[in-house]
Design an enzyme around this catalytic site. Structure first.
Site, PDB file in Angstrom:
ATOM      1  N   GLY A 178     -10.203   3.611  12.195  1.00  0.00           N
ATOM      2  CA  GLY A 178     -11.610   3.314  12.433  1.00  0.00           C
ATOM      3  C   GLY A 178     -12.224   2.408  11.389  1.00  0.00           C
ATOM      4  N   ASP A 227      -6.748   3.642  23.035  1.00  0.00           N
ATOM      5  CA  ASP A 227      -6.929   4.600  21.942  1.00  0.00           C
ATOM      6  C   ASP A 227      -7.043   3.828  20.635  1.00  0.00           C
ATOM      7  OD1 ASP A 227      -6.714   6.875  23.615  1.00  0.00           O
ATOM      8  OD2 ASP A 227      -4.533   6.659  23.609  1.00  0.00           O
ATOM      9  N   LEU A 228      -8.193   3.912  19.987  1.00  0.00           N
ATOM     10  CA  LEU A 228      -8.487   3.101  18.810  1.00  0.00           C
ATOM     11  C   LEU A 228      -7.445   3.310  17.713  1.00  0.00           C
ATOM     12  CD1 LEU A 228     -10.493   1.177  17.404  1.00  0.00           C
ATOM     13  CD2 LEU A 228     -11.673   3.208  16.545  1.00  0.00           C
ATOM     14  N   ASP A 229      -6.830   2.190  17.276  1.00  0.00           N
ATOM     15  CA  ASP A 229      -5.863   2.189  16.175  1.00  0.00           C
ATOM     16  C   ASP A 229      -4.684   3.121  16.419  1.00  0.00           C
ATOM     17  OD1 ASP A 229      -7.509   0.389  14.826  1.00  0.00           O
ATOM     18  OD2 ASP A 229      -8.585   1.971  13.772  1.00  0.00           O
ATOM     19  N   GLU A 230      -4.321   3.304  17.692  1.00  0.00           N
ATOM     20  CA  GLU A 230      -3.221   4.196  18.043  1.00  0.00           C
ATOM     21  C   GLU A 230      -2.073   3.459  18.722  1.00  0.00           C
ATOM     22  OE1 GLU A 230      -2.722   7.370  17.523  1.00  0.00           O
ATOM     23  OE2 GLU A 230      -4.660   8.268  17.039  1.00  0.00           O
TER      24      GLU A 230
END
Length: 282
Positions: free
Chosen positions: A199, A224-227
């Site tokens: 994030g 999916d953020l930063d996944e």
């Protein structure tokens, strides 16, 4: 002259796959120049990348033969023209170190990219884009205008025929819809050694935790953020005397190097998706 191609494939592992692929290429006049393979014992999947020269068939004919060959092996495969620069769009906000590094590497022929456009939600780098004769598109983004902004961004990406979209410190979270449209062809640089400090403001998070290593992660973009599947990572030392500004300044070099490596490997078709992971034939 020989035409050069790159074949990438994955399929359930079984005996004789390397022999079968090599035999297929021999049968169709292919001369192997480089080959690498990997068997993931955890998933039972086989991965392979082959660069070969061929004079007997053009790409379309090879693709037809490959489709028939691959079916009984349940292969997922792609055939690419070798030594062909990858059409690319770069997105950036107000941190320009990764953008500047990528453009210089392209100009120096260190990256096989054809950068067709630069998209930004700020005007800061229009002069840099102009110095490389690359079209610059300023598309402001607010909470109210995000759907329209992303529609315009995707319109440019499609119009340029982009095979790759690089988020070179583009500090806007892409919608699930745009992430889906760019699946497998959008690479982001995150200024942290994921999965730590996801994030916003990861250097602030790292400083608060007193870390002794800071890093950067290049990964494919997903909803999916930063996944997304990780392509490359690296780190640099930190200590108790470092301020947030020190970490940020030192991290820029790591970010640029990590992103350049990931983009190079992707553009040379060396990265294969393996579920939520990647196989990278360096």
């Amino acid at each position: 002259m020989n035409a050069t191609y790159i074949l990438t494939l994955s399929c359930p592992d079984r005996l004789g796959l390397v022999h079968a692929v090599s035999g297929f290429l021999l049968e169709h006049g292919g001369n192997i120049e480089e080959a690498a393979q990997y068997n993931d014992q955890a998933t039972g999947l086989f991965f392979m990348r082959v660069q070969f020269a061929c004079t007997r068939h053009d790409r379309a004919t090879l693709q037809q033969h490959l489709a028939s060959f691959a079916e009984p092996y349940q292969m997922r495969w792609s055939l690419h023209a070798g030594h062909e620069p990858m059409r690319t769009v770069i997105m950036v906000s107000r941190e320009g170190h990764c953008l500047n590094d990528l453009l210089f590497r392209c100009k120096s022929r260190l990256l096989p990219l054809d950068v067709r456009a630069i998209i930004s939600n700020h005007r800061d780098f229009y002069q840099l884009a102009a110095s490389y004769n690359i079209p610059f598109h300023h598309i402001p983004v607010t909470a109210d205008t995000k759907p329209q902004a992303e529609a315009r961004q995707f319109e440019i990406i499609e119009a340029e025929g982009a095979e790759l979209v690089v988020l070179a410190r583009y500090m806007q979270v892409l919608s699930n819809d745009l992430c889906g449209k760019l699946a497998g062809r959008a690479i982001n640089i995150h200024h942290s050694f994921l999965p730590s400090f996801k994030g916003a403001k990861p250097y602030y998070q790292a400083h608060d935790r007193g870390v002794k290593l800071i890093g950067a992660t290049a990964h494919y973009v997903t909803a999916d953020l930063d996944e997304g599947p990780i392509i490359e990572q690296d780190v640099t030392r930190a200590d108790h005397t470092d301020t947030v500004e020190d970490l940020t300044a030192r991290g820029r070099d790591t970010e640029s190097l990590v992103l350049a490596r990931a983009v190079k490997w992707h553009s040379e078709h060396r990265v294969l998706l393996n579920g939520h992971k990647t196989v990278v034939f360096r």
